[in-house]
Design an enzyme around this catalytic site. Structure first.
Site, PDB file in Angstrom:
ATOM      1  N   ASP A 145      -5.632  19.268  17.564  1.00 36.42           N
ATOM      2  CA  ASP A 145      -5.277  20.854  17.854  1.00 36.42           C
ATOM      3  C   ASP A 145      -6.611  21.436  17.766  1.00 36.42           C
ATOM      4  O   ASP A 145      -7.353  21.107  17.158  1.00 36.42           O
ATOM      5  CB  ASP A 145      -4.469  21.343  16.414  1.00 36.42           C
ATOM      6  CG  ASP A 145      -3.544  22.501  16.787  1.00 36.42           C
ATOM      7  OD1 ASP A 145      -4.362  23.566  17.286  1.00 36.42           O
ATOM      8  OD2 ASP A 145      -2.607  22.733  16.711  1.00 36.42           O
ATOM      9  N   THR A 183      -3.576  24.058  29.699  1.00 32.71           N
ATOM     10  CA  THR A 183      -3.055  23.267  28.664  1.00 32.71           C
ATOM     11  C   THR A 183      -1.755  22.645  29.067  1.00 32.71           C
ATOM     12  O   THR A 183      -1.661  21.420  28.782  1.00 32.71           O
ATOM     13  CB  THR A 183      -2.821  24.210  27.310  1.00 32.71           C
ATOM     14  OG1 THR A 183      -4.004  24.610  26.897  1.00 32.71           O
ATOM     15  CG2 THR A 183      -2.151  23.487  26.351  1.00 32.71           C
ATOM     16  N   ALA A 224       7.075  19.016  25.232  1.00 31.74           N
ATOM     17  CA  ALA A 224       7.706  20.029  25.108  1.00 31.74           C
ATOM     18  C   ALA A 224       7.602  21.188  26.072  1.00 31.74           C
ATOM     19  O   ALA A 224       6.841  21.414  26.502  1.00 31.74           O
ATOM     20  CB  ALA A 224       7.237  20.536  23.642  1.00 31.74           C
ATOM     21  N   TYR A 240       2.604  31.038  31.785  1.00 28.51           N
ATOM     22  CA  TYR A 240       3.185  29.994  30.763  1.00 28.51           C
ATOM     23  C   TYR A 240       4.483  29.453  31.577  1.00 28.51           C
ATOM     24  O   TYR A 240       4.559  28.337  31.399  1.00 28.51           O
ATOM     25  CB  TYR A 240       3.693  30.847  29.660  1.00 28.51           C
ATOM     26  CG  TYR A 240       4.522  30.272  28.433  1.00 28.51           C
ATOM     27  CD1 TYR A 240       3.854  29.333  27.654  1.00 28.51           C
ATOM     28  CD2 TYR A 240       5.833  30.266  28.205  1.00 28.51           C
ATOM     29  CE1 TYR A 240       4.485  28.558  26.818  1.00 28.51           C
ATOM     30  CE2 TYR A 240       6.615  29.706  27.401  1.00 28.51           C
ATOM     31  CZ  TYR A 240       5.738  28.579  26.541  1.00 28.51           C
ATOM     32  OH  TYR A 240       6.789  28.080  25.744  1.00 28.51           O
TER      33      TYR A 240
END
Length: 313
Positions: free
Chosen positions: A32, A92, A114, A145
């Site tokens: 993270d 990401t 995910a 996103y």
């Protein structure tokens, strides 16, 4: 002892997943960069089986001796970040997903990606099933996103086909619970923070848009059930995990006002561009494949969440 690598493991969902894995005696490595994750989300853990590394998934993963499963949970998901961190989010969910898949490939490990209900965009199908391809504005404010999550799914399918990997994709619908950042920007932390301060709850649009909210423990059970299912059942599959209790945003505000000791009222602001009008998962597949369904009611889950936001309530 099986080894799980969890990207975004210091985030809201990631930290609850880490708890579940440790309870089942996994060795867990968290990666993270604390972009939206918080170290305090894991501060309660006292286990020699947990390793936390500050690492950005856009960079190549560290070397591991062995890995049994990679949970790729990393990504900012707050609408407040979609403009200010657009490039970071897009990379990401693209380059970060590639690195997660490469890690799983190197170790012949299972990968769980995910994804999100946002791949459905402002849907023309209701409720949304896994076969629905969505209605997304690829140039809108939510695109970094929404579209990068759609790409992460496409990349997962490509890796699975090219390298015969066991890759599973979970589409996560609206989830809430303890460890949400009060400044996250999503509707439940916004409403709870405003109610606790005594500010009016800000409703965008007329409040008639709908959402379905899943309590975090239910969601994690669904994810773990999917990850633990046999390869013959779950490999290559995509599945919705979420609650099917659909309410309007105005009804959500009223429910929070009924459960928080506050003098707050409601105020209305213009609806942001591309904000979905409806959202509700079709979880038929999860029921049939995993015998999973959510159990925690909205009021029960909100009370648990309120207790963390304000212990004096």
């Amino acid at each position: 002892m099986e080894h799980a690598v969890v990207t975004g493991g210091a985030g809201f969902l990631g930290s609850h997943l880490v708890d579940s894995l440790l309870e089942d005696r996994y060795r867990v490595t968290v990666l993270d960069n604390y972009g939206s994750g918080r170290p305090e989300n894991l501060s309660h853990v006292e286990s020699s089986q947990l390793t936390v590394q500050k690492h950005d998934v856009r960079d190549t993963f560290p070397e591991f001796d062995d890995v049994d499963i990679v949970y790729h949970m990393a990504s900012r998901a707050s609408p407040d970040d979609f403009a200010s961190h657009a490039v970071e989010i897009a990379m990401t969910n693209s380059l970060g997903t590639k690195h997660a898949l490469e890690c799983a490939r190197e170790h012949n490990a299972c990968a769980l990606i995910a994804s999100t209900s946002e791949v459905y965009g402002n849907p023309e199908e209701h409720p949304q099933s896994e076969t629905y391809n969505g209605n997304v504005n690829i140039r809108g404010p939510r695109a970094p996103y929404d579209e990068s999550k759609r790409f992460s799914e496409a990349l997962a399918v490509a890796y699975g086909q090219r390298y015969s990997m066991d890759i599973r994709t979970v589409r996560i619908f609206n989830t809430y619970g303890p460890r949400m950042d009060p400044h996250d920007g999503r509707v439940i932390p916004n409403f709870l923070s405003q109610a606790i301060r005594g500010d009016d709850l800000t409703i965008y649009g007329d409040g008639s848009q709908t959402r379905s909210f899943c309590y975090v423990t239910d969601l994690i059970k669904g994810i773990r059930g999917f990850a633990d299912a046999s390869t013959s059942v779950a490999s290559g599959e995509v599945i919705n995990i979420g609650n099917t209790h659909e309410i309007t945003i105005e009804q959500l505000a009223e429910t929070i006002l009924d459960n928080v000791d506050t003098d707050s009222d409601m105020t209305y602001q213009p609806l942001p561009e591309d904000d979905p009008e409806i959202r509700k998962p079709d979880i038929t597949k999860a029921k049939q494949m995993l015998s999973w369904r959510p159990k925690v009611s909205l009021v029960e889950g909100l009370k648990n969440t309120i207790d963390e936001f304000d212990p004096d309530q």
